[in-house]
Each structure stands twice: as C-alpha cells, then as structure tokens.
Design a protein around this motif. Structure first.
Motif, PDB file in Angstrom:
ATOM      1  N   ALA A  62      24.064   1.742  39.211  1.00 46.46           N
ATOM      2  CA  ALA A  62      23.431   0.604  39.343  1.00 46.46           C
ATOM      3  C   ALA A  62      22.746   0.631  40.507  1.00 46.46           C
ATOM      4  CB  ALA A  62      23.825  -0.893  38.940  1.00 46.46           C
ATOM      5  N   ILE A  63      21.293   0.093  40.690  1.00 47.00           N
ATOM      6  CA  ILE A  63      20.583   0.209  41.685  1.00 47.00           C
ATOM      7  C   ILE A  63      21.004  -1.318  42.214  1.00 47.00           C
ATOM      8  CG2 ILE A  63      18.505  -0.151  42.773  1.00 47.00           C
ATOM      9  CD1 ILE A  63      17.303   1.440  40.656  1.00 47.00           C
ATOM     10  N   PRO A  64      21.518  -1.483  43.378  1.00 44.79           N
ATOM     11  CA  PRO A  64      21.912  -2.829  43.957  1.00 44.79           C
ATOM     12  C   PRO A  64      21.140  -3.738  44.159  1.00 44.79           C
ATOM     13  CG  PRO A  64      22.372  -1.076  45.686  1.00 44.79           C
ATOM     14  CD  PRO A  64      21.719  -0.340  44.488  1.00 44.79           C
ATOM     15  N   GLU A  65      21.392  -5.127  44.261  1.00 45.05           N
ATOM     16  CA  GLU A  65      20.310  -6.120  44.630  1.00 45.05           C
ATOM     17  C   GLU A  65      19.830  -6.051  46.214  1.00 45.05           C
ATOM     18  OE1 GLU A  65      20.195 -10.850  44.621  1.00 45.05           O
ATOM     19  OE2 GLU A  65      22.022 -10.022  44.703  1.00 45.05           O
ATOM     20  N   GLU A  66      20.485  -5.460  47.075  1.00 44.14           N
ATOM     21  CA  GLU A  66      20.236  -5.197  48.444  1.00 44.14           C
ATOM     22  C   GLU A  66      18.782  -4.464  48.251  1.00 44.14           C
ATOM     23  OE1 GLU A  66      21.777  -3.942  52.817  1.00 44.14           O
ATOM     24  OE2 GLU A  66      23.237  -4.435  51.052  1.00 44.14           O
ATOM     25  N   LEU A  67      18.865  -3.543  47.645  1.00 46.59           N
ATOM     26  CA  LEU A  67      17.725  -2.635  47.737  1.00 46.59           C
ATOM     27  C   LEU A  67      16.498  -3.328  46.944  1.00 46.59           C
ATOM     28  CD1 LEU A  67      19.207   0.994  47.031  1.00 46.59           C
ATOM     29  CD2 LEU A  67      18.415   0.057  49.233  1.00 46.59           C
ATOM     30  N   GLU A  68      16.701  -4.020  46.044  1.00 45.29           N
ATOM     31  CA  GLU A  68      15.618  -4.646  45.359  1.00 45.29           C
ATOM     32  C   GLU A  68      15.003  -5.845  46.252  1.00 45.29           C
ATOM     33  OE1 GLU A  68      16.823  -6.512  41.797  1.00 45.29           O
ATOM     34  OE2 GLU A  68      17.794  -4.789  40.897  1.00 45.29           O
ATOM     35  N   ILE A  69      15.872  -6.365  47.061  1.00 48.56           N
ATOM     36  CA  ILE A  69      15.449  -7.232  48.059  1.00 48.56           C
ATOM     37  C   ILE A  69      14.325  -6.626  48.928  1.00 48.56           C
ATOM     38  CG2 ILE A  69      16.047  -8.812  50.101  1.00 48.56           C
ATOM     39  CD1 ILE A  69      18.534  -9.575  48.440  1.00 48.56           C
ATOM     40  N   GLU A  70      15.069  -5.170  49.413  1.00 54.24           N
ATOM     41  CA  GLU A  70      14.231  -4.640  50.377  1.00 54.24           C
ATOM     42  C   GLU A  70      12.784  -4.085  49.883  1.00 54.24           C
ATOM     43  OE1 GLU A  70      16.443  -1.322  51.657  1.00 54.24           O
ATOM     44  OE2 GLU A  70      18.032  -2.541  52.571  1.00 54.24           O
ATOM     45  N   ARG A  71      12.679  -3.875  48.595  1.00 52.40           N
ATOM     46  CA  ARG A  71      11.873  -3.622  48.001  1.00 52.40           C
ATOM     47  C   ARG A  71      10.642  -4.640  48.027  1.00 52.40           C
ATOM     48  NH1 ARG A  71       8.894  -4.122  43.168  1.00 52.40           N
ATOM     49  NH2 ARG A  71       7.697  -2.114  42.306  1.00 52.40           N
ATOM     50  N   GLY A  72      11.166  -6.042  48.027  1.00 54.46           N
ATOM     51  CA  GLY A  72      10.264  -7.197  47.825  1.00 54.46           C
ATOM     52  C   GLY A  72       9.779  -7.242  49.270  1.00 54.46           C
ATOM     53  N   ARG A  73      10.716  -7.030  50.276  1.00 54.29           N
ATOM     54  CA  ARG A  73      10.216  -7.157  51.675  1.00 54.29           C
ATOM     55  C   ARG A  73       8.751  -6.313  52.051  1.00 54.29           C
ATOM     56  NH1 ARG A  73      15.810  -7.250  53.431  1.00 54.29           N
ATOM     57  NH2 ARG A  73      16.310  -9.318  53.806  1.00 54.29           N
ATOM     58  N   LEU A  74       9.212  -5.235  51.303  1.00 48.10           N
ATOM     59  CA  LEU A  74       7.865  -4.017  51.634  1.00 48.10           C
ATOM     60  C   LEU A  74       6.790  -4.485  50.741  1.00 48.10           C
ATOM     61  CD1 LEU A  74       6.427  -1.246  52.138  1.00 48.10           C
ATOM     62  CD2 LEU A  74       7.730  -0.278  50.250  1.00 48.10           C
ATOM     63  N   VAL A  75       6.876  -5.079  49.404  1.00 48.34           N
ATOM     64  CA  VAL A  75       5.783  -5.663  48.995  1.00 48.34           C
ATOM     65  C   VAL A  75       5.082  -6.654  49.647  1.00 48.34           C
ATOM     66  CG1 VAL A  75       4.914  -6.557  46.727  1.00 48.34           C
ATOM     67  CG2 VAL A  75       6.484  -4.628  46.514  1.00 48.34           C
ATOM     68  N   ASP A  76       5.875  -7.456  50.080  1.00 48.02           N
ATOM     69  CA  ASP A  76       5.264  -8.635  50.933  1.00 48.02           C
ATOM     70  C   ASP A  76       4.430  -8.183  52.157  1.00 48.02           C
ATOM     71  OD1 ASP A  76       5.344 -11.601  51.497  1.00 48.02           O
ATOM     72  OD2 ASP A  76       6.313 -11.047  53.170  1.00 48.02           O
ATOM     73  N   ALA A  77       5.089  -7.232  52.709  1.00 46.32           N
ATOM     74  CA  ALA A  77       4.397  -6.740  53.976  1.00 46.32           C
ATOM     75  C   ALA A  77       3.262  -5.973  53.632  1.00 46.32           C
ATOM     76  CB  ALA A  77       5.516  -5.661  54.633  1.00 46.32           C
ATOM     77  N   ILE A  78       3.020  -5.345  52.594  1.00 45.95           N
ATOM     78  CA  ILE A  78       1.856  -4.800  51.929  1.00 45.95           C
ATOM     79  C   ILE A  78       0.706  -5.767  51.782  1.00 45.95           C
ATOM     80  CG2 ILE A  78       0.706  -3.692  50.104  1.00 45.95           C
ATOM     81  CD1 ILE A  78       3.150  -1.772  50.138  1.00 45.95           C
ATOM     82  N   THR A  79       1.326  -6.947  51.006  1.00 49.74           N
ATOM     83  CA  THR A  79       0.546  -8.125  50.764  1.00 49.74           C
ATOM     84  C   THR A  79      -0.185  -8.638  51.982  1.00 49.74           C
ATOM     85  OG1 THR A  79       1.818  -8.451  48.902  1.00 49.74           O
ATOM     86  CG2 THR A  79       0.382 -10.441  49.626  1.00 49.74           C
TER      87      THR A  79
END
Length: 511
Positions: free
Chosen positions: A334-351
């Motif tokens: 499974a893809i762990p939640e920690e990587l999902e959170i990191e994805r959200g940080r990148l999306v936020d940074a792009i925003t």
C-alpha cells in the motif's frame, strides 16, 4: 624580498590587477591579431539576428559546445556505483584524467579511475601489453573487488578486443581468474555519456549474473540511469522503505560521490554489493528511472533474465503518482499516508507559486530523460516551453516528448531541436527570447550574453556547490525543482526593481 602571505589575492581579483590587464592586452594585440573593439561589437550584434541564425543552423562541419560528454564518462559513472569497483580505461592517460576531473569538479569529491596509458607504440602494435600490465598493477596497488574496463577512441580505432585481452591477461596471471572484470566498448566518436552508461551497465550485469539464475528473491531492481543527483538515490530508498519494498539499486553512486569526512580515507565508499547485483537476475522485476540511458540494458534483462523491465519516471506530481501506483500494483504494498501527505505539500507549494510561473515561457537543454522529466514538471505548473534542445536525443525521444507536449495546453508552441549545440541555442534565445532557461553550468555564458535568467539543473554543475546533494525525484524533489525555478524568477524581478522610488513601486517587502 620575502613574500607577504597577507597580500595573496584570490584568483577572482588577481586577474584584475594592472599587470595582468596589461598582459592580456599585449597578448590580444601581439599574438592574437585581434580586431578592433568596434568590429568585435558589430559582429557580436549581428550574431544576435535572424540572418545569422539561418547561417548558424545551416552549418554542418562544426560543433560549438555540444552539451554532452563522451561514452567513457558515462561508463565510469555506472561502474563507480558498485562496491569496490575500479574503472579501467583502455586508452591514453589524458582521456581518463579528463573523465576523473569532470566528475570531481561536479561533486567536489575524488574520483578513482586508472588507464592503460596507451601511447604511440600501442597505436601501432595494439594495447594488449598495456592491458596485461595495467590490470596487474591496478589489482596489486588498489585491491578492487571488481575492475570495469571501457575504451577510448584510440583503442576503438585500432580495434582492441577487450574480451580477448581480458582473457589473455587472466591467463597471464595479471589478476585472479575469479575477479570480475566486466567490459564495454565505448568509442567516444559515437553516442554520448548516456550511451556509455548503458553499455557499461549491460556489461557489468551480464558479467555478474552469468550462471546465477536460481530461486526468486522477491526483490525489485531499480536502475537510476545517468542521474548525478545523489539525493535521488537516497530519496528513492526512503520511499521504498516507507512502502516496505525489498529492493536492489543497480549502481548506487550516492555514497561514493557524497562520502562523509571522517578523517580516514576510503577508496571505495558505498556502492551496490556485488552479490546483490549478481542476485538481481532472480528479482521480481526491474524498474529503470530513465529510458534513454538504459535501452540496451533493459533489452538484455528482458531477454536474458526473462524479467519485466519497465521505465517509470517519478518526477513531478503526475510522474510520482504513476510511479507509486505502479509499485503498489507490482508488489501488493500500500502507498503509506506519509507519502500522501507529502503529495499534498507539493500541490500546496505549486498553488503558492503558480501565479509566478503560469504563462512563463522557457527553454531547456540537456540529456533526453532529464528534459522529459523537467519539462513534464514545468508543464504541470503552467510554464510554456518554447525551445527544447537535445544534442544526444533520437527519433524515439522526440516522439515521446512531442506526445507529452501535445497532451498539455501549455506545450503547443514548443519546438524540439535534435543534434544541435549551445551555439544554436544562443541563436534561439536571441531571436525568440524566453522568460528563463534550464541547463547545466555551460549555460552561464548564455545567461551573460542574453541576460535571460538561468536555472541550473543537470550535469555538470561546476560553478555552484551542493546542488547535487538535493533530490529532484518524488514529491520532495518536486518541491526542490519548484523552489529553484520560482526563486530564479523572483531574483530577476528583484534585479529589475532595485532603484528605490523608481522601479520598486510594485514589488517590495510591505506589499
């Protein structure tokens, strides 16, 4: 009169001294037969025109700064990622000195490699004797666990047969019969450093895995390719650790080119263990993070190991998403939640940065895989490619990149230039300017000439320190790429709004 150490001047200031200025002026007048400053300025201006661009692109017999290295450079880089491995270059001493220097200047780290020191007599009679003696001396002095042999132009022109030479050297007792001595023919006059990496990787894997087919080990093999960011291997290992995936990285240069200073010299720090590399033939699958540096290697793995060998590029949001989902499907992890959170940080940074990047036109040059990865990411943040120059790309690369450009509303204006050099790139920047460009240290001269902001991404990076320590892959790497690009643009805004009360009206710290 004794020298005063307090008066030692750094080289940056040394050549500004009056005596050096006079020396350069005398050299220009007496030895170079230089034209007048006015004539130089006139011609320089003309080279910025469309008329000159047409003449520039019509040339056939001259290459000016091709933005690529030659095959042995890539072969050495691949070899140095394996435990206790000494690269051995069948060729002249000057060639291997260049390759070592090139890597050392980029990483600010020592780079160990030897040559057979071929000279005029070897060019006539062949390099067998150089090989026999060279392998013996190398083994006795440096005690490697593996010696990886590649060639230069001289050895290729005279037709040295590495396989036969190595067999003869072992039969002569130069090195033990059981010492791994893989080899790759890497002529510098064809291909590039990416070709050399591929040739050597295939040579090493075919040598180490011969006769090792056995019980499946459940591991996934990863081939980074000619990727000079040591942070990427570490980020890859962190991601795989979070997912609980058992893996082998085939050519891990991260410790070799970023070794700690402990006060004790270690000649072969880190690297993939030879037994792990040999067992890679029994892996579950092989994933290459680059396509055009691993084409022959992947073909060999698919045919000889009967193992799936796919390309996944974990760069940017989309690329990393696809990478993680493919790994999850392949391994059942499974893809762990920690990587999902990191994805959200990148999306936020792009925003946060999107307003500064959307609609910005850019140009880029470099190796095929780097161009695809960085361009894909910049398309995600709304930047618009105009000039894409790749000296060592081929038709397959152009087709893949064109599909990526066509799939984005921001890629419509891009032109892909294959087989062109940085002097061509200069003409493109002058005749069709962009907001910024991406490239290695050799782009500094384009930045000075065109005044277009430059983002340093790629290899080599000689004139900046520590950039190679960062990751550029994964969500964390995406934040690094975003930071480098957006801050380059903000720096340029600062430079253009630095007159108090006149040009700084709309860009200041209290806005």
């Amino acid at each position: 009169m004794p020298q005063n150490p307090e008066r030692i001047v750094d080289h940056v200031d040394l050549f500004k001294q009056p005596e050096y200025k006079q020396l350069f002026e005398n050299k220009r007048k007496e030895f170079e037969g230089a034209h007048s400053a006015e004539e130089v300025e006139r011609v320089a201006e003309w080279t910025k025109s469309w008329e000159y661009r047409e003449k520039n692109f019509a040339r056939e017999a001259l290459t000016v700064n091709p933005a690529k290295g030659c095959q042995p450079l890539g072969a050495m880089f691949a070899a140095l990622g394996f435990e206790g491995t000494l690269p051995f270059v069948q060729g002249s001493q000057g060639c291997v000195a260049y390759f070592r220097t090139h890597l050392s200047r980029h990483y600010k780290e020592p780079c160990s490699a030897v040559s057979s020191s071929m000279t005029e007599d070897a060019a006539v009679f062949g390099g067998l004797n150089n090989m026999i003696e060279g392998l013996q001396v190398s083994y006795q002095l440096y005690k490697p666990k593996m010696i990886a042999v590649c060639t230069t132009c001289m050895a290729e022109v005279i037709g040295d047969d590495l396989g036969a030479f190595i067999t003869n050297a072992k039969n002569a007792g130069s090195v033990p019969q059981d010492l791994p001595v893989p080899f790759a023919h890497t002529p510098s006059f064809v291909g590039s450093h990416t070709t050399g990496y591929d040739n050597m990787m295939r040579g090493i894997l075919s040598s180490l895995t011969e006769g090792k087919k056995g019980k499946a080990n459940g591991k996934v093999n990863f081939i980074p390719g000619f990727d000079t960011y040591v942070g990427n291997n570490r980020e890859l290992k962190r991601i795989l650790g979070l997912m609980g995936i058992d893996y082998t990285i085939l050519s891990d240069t991260s410790d070799y080119f970023d070794s700690p200073n402990t006060g004790e010299y270690e000649m072969y720090p880190g690297g993939t263990k030879l037994e792990d590399a040999a067992d890679a033939i029994n892996g579950k699958a092989t994933v290459a993070l680059q396509a055009y540096t691993t084409a022959k290697t992947r073909e060999y793995i698919a045919k000889s190991w009967n193992q799936e060998a796919k390309v996944l590029r974990p760069f940017g949001v989309k690329g990393t998403d696809e990478f993680l989902m493919a790994l999850s499907e392949l391994t059942g992890k499974a893809i762990p939640e920690e990587l999902e959170i990191e994805r959200g940080r990148l999306v936020d940074a792009i925003t946060d940065s999107y307003a500064w990047l959307h609609g910005k036109k850019f140009a880029i040059y470099g190796d095929p895989d780097l161009i695809i990865s960085v361009t894909s990411f910049l398309l995600e943040v709304g930047a618009e490619p105009v000039h894409i120059l790749c000296n060592n790309g081929d038709g397959e690369f152009k087709q893949e990149l064109q599909a990526i450009l066509d799939a984005s509303p921001f890629g419509k204006e891009a032109t892909i230039w294959l087989g062109k050099d940085l002097w061509h790139f200069r003409s493109l920047l002058f005749t069709e300017p962009v907001d910024f460009f991406v490239g290695n240290s050799y782009g500094k001269y384009l930045w000075r000439d065109t005044k277009i902001p430059m983002v340093r991404i790629g290899y080599p990076l000689f004139d900046r320190h520590h950039l190679h320590r960062y990751a550029t892959l994964g969500y964390q790497g995406g934040i690094n790429l975003l930071t480098w690009v957006v801050n380059t643009l903000l720096d340029e805004i600062d430079r253009n709004t630095n007159i108090t009360g006149k040009t700084d009206i709309s860009f200041d710290l209290i806005r």
